[in-house]
Design a protein around this motif. Structure first.
Motif, PDB file in Angstrom:
ATOM      1  N   ALA A  95     131.994  65.177  45.841  1.00 35.79           N
ATOM      2  CA  ALA A  95     132.316  65.024  47.262  1.00 35.79           C
ATOM      3  C   ALA A  95     131.899  66.243  48.082  1.00 35.79           C
ATOM      4  CB  ALA A  95     133.816  64.793  47.418  1.00 35.79           C
ATOM      5  N   ASP A  96     131.490  67.308  47.402  1.00 34.60           N
ATOM      6  CA  ASP A  96     131.120  68.559  48.065  1.00 34.60           C
ATOM      7  C   ASP A  96     129.601  68.630  48.222  1.00 34.60           C
ATOM      8  OD1 ASP A  96     130.559  71.187  48.803  1.00 34.60           O
ATOM      9  OD2 ASP A  96     131.973  72.067  47.377  1.00 34.60           O
ATOM     10  N   ASP A  97     129.117  68.196  49.379  1.00 33.61           N
ATOM     11  CA  ASP A  97     127.689  68.134  49.659  1.00 33.61           C
ATOM     12  C   ASP A  97     126.996  69.469  49.380  1.00 33.61           C
ATOM     13  OD1 ASP A  97     125.624  68.558  52.289  1.00 33.61           O
ATOM     14  OD2 ASP A  97     125.343  66.742  51.099  1.00 33.61           O
ATOM     15  N   VAL A  98     127.614  70.563  49.778  1.00 31.17           N
ATOM     16  CA  VAL A  98     127.007  71.885  49.600  1.00 31.17           C
ATOM     17  C   VAL A  98     126.867  72.225  48.119  1.00 31.17           C
ATOM     18  CG1 VAL A  98     127.307  74.368  50.025  1.00 31.17           C
ATOM     19  CG2 VAL A  98     127.802  72.716  51.847  1.00 31.17           C
ATOM     20  N   ARG A  99     127.921  71.983  47.337  1.00 30.19           N
ATOM     21  CA  ARG A  99     127.852  72.313  45.905  1.00 30.19           C
ATOM     22  C   ARG A  99     126.825  71.440  45.195  1.00 30.19           C
ATOM     23  NH1 ARG A  99     127.163  75.965  42.455  1.00 30.19           N
ATOM     24  NH2 ARG A  99     127.945  75.519  40.381  1.00 30.19           N
ATOM     25  N   VAL A 100     126.786  70.164  45.502  1.00 29.16           N
ATOM     26  CA  VAL A 100     125.816  69.273  44.859  1.00 29.16           C
ATOM     27  C   VAL A 100     124.394  69.732  45.178  1.00 29.16           C
ATOM     28  CG1 VAL A 100     124.901  66.922  44.768  1.00 29.16           C
ATOM     29  CG2 VAL A 100     127.369  67.289  44.744  1.00 29.16           C
ATOM     30  N   ARG A 101     124.133  70.048  46.423  1.00 29.16           N
ATOM     31  CA  ARG A 101     122.799  70.520  46.800  1.00 29.16           C
ATOM     32  C   ARG A 101     122.470  71.866  46.157  1.00 29.16           C
ATOM     33  NH1 ARG A 101     120.240  67.413  50.433  1.00 29.16           N
ATOM     34  NH2 ARG A 101     121.479  65.903  51.568  1.00 29.16           N
ATOM     35  N   THR A 102     123.481  72.666  45.871  1.00 25.46           N
ATOM     36  CA  THR A 102     123.279  73.942  45.177  1.00 25.46           C
ATOM     37  C   THR A 102     122.882  73.705  43.725  1.00 25.46           C
ATOM     38  OG1 THR A 102     124.870  75.045  46.612  1.00 25.46           O
ATOM     39  CG2 THR A 102     124.399  76.117  44.520  1.00 25.46           C
ATOM     40  N   LEU A 103     123.392  72.650  43.110  1.00 24.14           N
ATOM     41  CA  LEU A 103     123.105  72.349  41.706  1.00 24.14           C
ATOM     42  C   LEU A 103     121.782  71.606  41.519  1.00 24.14           C
ATOM     43  CD1 LEU A 103     126.678  71.277  40.582  1.00 24.14           C
ATOM     44  CD2 LEU A 103     125.437  73.303  39.805  1.00 24.14           C
ATOM     45  N   LEU A 104     121.383  70.806  42.512  1.00 21.59           N
ATOM     46  CA  LEU A 104     120.174  69.994  42.377  1.00 21.59           C
ATOM     47  C   LEU A 104     118.962  70.713  42.968  1.00 21.59           C
ATOM     48  CD1 LEU A 104     121.485  66.436  43.375  1.00 21.59           C
ATOM     49  CD2 LEU A 104     121.418  67.516  41.108  1.00 21.59           C
ATOM     50  N   HIS A 105     117.900  70.740  42.214  1.00 19.16           N
ATOM     51  CA  HIS A 105     116.632  71.317  42.663  1.00 19.16           C
ATOM     52  C   HIS A 105     116.147  70.524  43.881  1.00 19.16           C
ATOM     53  CE1 HIS A 105     112.326  72.228  42.561  1.00 19.16           C
ATOM     54  NE2 HIS A 105     112.652  73.312  41.868  1.00 19.16           N
ATOM     55  N   PRO A 106     115.469  71.177  44.850  1.00 17.94           N
ATOM     56  CA  PRO A 106     114.967  70.441  46.016  1.00 17.94           C
ATOM     57  C   PRO A 106     114.076  69.247  45.652  1.00 17.94           C
ATOM     58  CG  PRO A 106     114.784  72.791  46.400  1.00 17.94           C
ATOM     59  CD  PRO A 106     115.217  72.616  44.954  1.00 17.94           C
ATOM     60  N   ASP A 107     113.383  69.308  44.517  1.00 19.14           N
ATOM     61  CA  ASP A 107     112.520  68.201  44.080  1.00 19.14           C
ATOM     62  C   ASP A 107     113.191  67.315  43.026  1.00 19.14           C
ATOM     63  OD1 ASP A 107     110.416  69.046  45.749  1.00 19.14           O
ATOM     64  OD2 ASP A 107     109.756  70.488  44.239  1.00 19.14           O
ATOM     65  N   PHE A 108     114.518  67.349  42.972  1.00 13.73           N
ATOM     66  CA  PHE A 108     115.263  66.570  41.973  1.00 13.73           C
ATOM     67  C   PHE A 108     114.870  65.095  42.014  1.00 13.73           C
ATOM     68  CE2 PHE A 108     118.863  63.748  41.112  1.00 13.73           C
ATOM     69  CZ  PHE A 108     119.164  64.101  39.820  1.00 13.73           C
ATOM     70  N   GLU A 109     114.777  64.514  40.807  1.00 15.56           N
ATOM     71  CA  GLU A 109     114.536  63.075  40.643  1.00 15.56           C
ATOM     72  C   GLU A 109     115.433  62.571  39.522  1.00 15.56           C
ATOM     73  OE1 GLU A 109     110.014  62.090  41.050  1.00 15.56           O
ATOM     74  OE2 GLU A 109     110.250  63.959  39.914  1.00 15.56           O
ATOM     75  N   GLU A 110     115.816  61.317  39.620  1.00 13.33           N
ATOM     76  CA  GLU A 110     116.643  60.715  38.573  1.00 13.33           C
ATOM     77  C   GLU A 110     116.169  59.301  38.288  1.00 13.33           C
ATOM     78  OE1 GLU A 110     121.249  59.335  37.671  1.00 13.33           O
ATOM     79  OE2 GLU A 110     120.871  60.766  39.264  1.00 13.33           O
ATOM     80  N   ILE A 111     116.221  58.948  37.019  1.00 15.23           N
ATOM     81  CA  ILE A 111     116.097  57.555  36.606  1.00 15.23           C
ATOM     82  C   ILE A 111     117.467  57.195  36.041  1.00 15.23           C
ATOM     83  CG2 ILE A 111     114.980  55.875  35.091  1.00 15.23           C
ATOM     84  CD1 ILE A 111     112.495  57.671  35.143  1.00 15.23           C
ATOM     85  N   GLY A 112     118.163  56.322  36.737  1.00 15.23           N
ATOM     86  CA  GLY A 112     119.514  55.953  36.346  1.00 15.23           C
ATOM     87  C   GLY A 112     119.530  55.029  35.135  1.00 15.23           C
ATOM     88  N   ARG A 113     120.716  54.810  34.620  1.00 13.50           N
ATOM     89  CA  ARG A 113     120.856  53.936  33.445  1.00 13.50           C
ATOM     90  C   ARG A 113     120.427  52.514  33.779  1.00 13.50           C
ATOM     91  NH1 ARG A 113     125.316  50.942  32.125  1.00 13.50           N
ATOM     92  NH2 ARG A 113     125.429  51.678  29.992  1.00 13.50           N
TER      93      ARG A 113
END
Length: 125
Positions: free
Chosen positions: A23-41
């Motif tokens: 729920a913490d937009d700032v913390r999530v953006r701090t953990l994810l690289h600017p070029d983050f990509e995901e393939i979900g389950r």
């Protein structure tokens, strides 16, 4: 190094499982690289912005159980983290068993999640 690496990366990964962090937009953006990509389950592809928005819009608290973390340094500053996870149901049972892989990059002094993939798995516990 592998022991320290797995402790550090599994702790960072586990943060992303916690409702308060999600729920913490700032913390999530701090953990994810600017070029983050995901393939979900599900097999769908997600961008950083899509994942951040989805986390912000979650209305249900979910308890993630994860274990068997393994960290492999692919080269200096690049690591692969693998583990298994499941969602704990209200009755204590586990559902949505998933095998997970993440690639983490060391940027300055911070590890950032660059890529994540979840693969649906048969019941694994």
């Amino acid at each position: 190094m592998d022991g320290i690496l797995v402790q550090m990366l599994s702790r960072l990964e586990a943060e992303l499982h916690q409702s308060t962090v999600r729920a913490d937009d700032v913390r999530v953006r701090t953990l994810l690289h600017p070029d983050f990509e995901e393939i979900g389950r599900s097999g769908r592809c997600y961008s950083r912005d899509t994942v951040v928005a989805a986390m912000q819009n979650e209305s249900q608290v979910v308890e993630v159980t994860a274990d068997l973390y393994v960290a492999t340094e692919l080269r200096p500053g690049v690591a692969l983290l693998t583990y298994r996870s499941a969602l704990r149901q209200e009755d204590g049972s586990l559902a949505r068993h998933t095998l997970r892989s993440s690639i983490w990059l060391l940027v300055g002094s911070n590890w950032l999640l660059r890529y994540h993939q979840g693969t649906a798995a048969a019941e694994i516990w």
